[in-house]
Design a protein around this motif. Sequence first.
Motif: not given
Length: 456
Positions: A153-175
């Motif tokens: 299921a797609l998260p309604a609002h994903l909080l990401v702790l960490g702005g390294g490569p994994i964090g920013v890649e997944m942030a953009q993907a889920f957005r």
Amino acid sequence: MREIRCDLCVIGAGSGGLSVAAGAAQMGADTVLIERGAMGGDCLNTGCVPSKTLLAAAKRGPVSDFAEVHARVHGVIAAIAPHDSQERFEGLGARVLRENARFVGPDAVEAGGVLVRARRFVLATGSRAAVPPVPGLDAVPFLTNETLFEQTALPAHLLVLGGGPIGVEMAQAFRRLGARVTVVEKAALLPKDDPELVEVVRRRLEAEGVDIVEGVGVARVERAGDGVAVAVEDGRRVEGSDLLVAAGRVPNVEGMGLEAAGIAFGNRGVEVDARLRTTNRRVFAVGDVTGGPAFTHVAGQHASVVIRNALFRLPAKVDYGALPWVTYTDPELAQVGMTEAAARERFGDAVRVLRAPFAENDRARTEGETEGLVKLVVGRRGRVLGAGIVGANAGEQIALWCLVVAKRMSVGDVAGLPLPYPTLSEAGKRAAGSFYTPTLFGERTRRLVRFLRWFG
């Protein structure tokens, strides 16, 4: 207890371990491969393959049924899995034990009631997601890369702790897939990359609606109704439905009896020398467990070094001087060699920086992908110390500059190279050529041209 004697025993069937085992077995070494979990390790099952598949799906935009994305991710994993499978490696001639391995002495490992004695051992146990000591984190549910790709299921609002490569890649993907996303990073976004290039990625993330909280630490994490809340040290509080912890990696060194084998290790991994030998000269280590750069291609490089040392007694050493790394956001950010900051710290004013924006590249214009630039860090006599690219297909474009840095080539080697038109690679050539612009179009050249007129 049954006993096996062999030339080489590899512990861990991730990228590094599989590369060593495949090479050794095909070269005729009697090889034993031990893996307690899934064949293929982190890269295939919870890392590179699923994350890049998710990024590819996200490029198509929001989805009405996230379960289809989940199915696509696991379909790609399943398609690649046979290449890393037990059956394939047994077909190559290796003996595969699907057990937990533990050293019982300097030259022996016990795995599921089998004692393995080998002339050489290779530790390739990888790493796992780090869990930072944030107050309250142990009391809330959270995701890591090891559980993220099991979500249906797609998260309604994903909080990401960490702005390294994994964090920013997944942030953009889920957005892009339709979730609200907030990234919290104690330092700056992508802190290990060139800030000038990172700024291009930051602007794109913000333009797409990713909220970025950077330069401030997390005070605590707590439940908020059915979701979770992050309180940052400046007093702000962000609530979301799901929490992804992307705060780095921790080498897997526990529970293997390394002490019994005389192998020194710590929180940063197993201690190795330049030849990747541990403090037990029978034992080598490759990949993330060494505490070095945590990339699949580094594990592959390590494998090559270890095979030359362990099988052929050649004193091969690992060299990170031309190490590339890529963050697969859109636009991608790729680097190799020294960043500008690292080069200036070492060489001072001798460093020159050359740039070529994609806005001036014809192929980028035709594709409508003009955001980004090529940035070259150049030393004395034009030697290329490092290169960074932020833009479309930066990860593909960096390959040329990996060769240039590795072979200690100069900008002249690229400036005079004929490249196909129109391609994005021409931006790099243009940056290289700009090294000569002040001289080529200066007054000295003009005087020479006027002088040569006298000779017809």
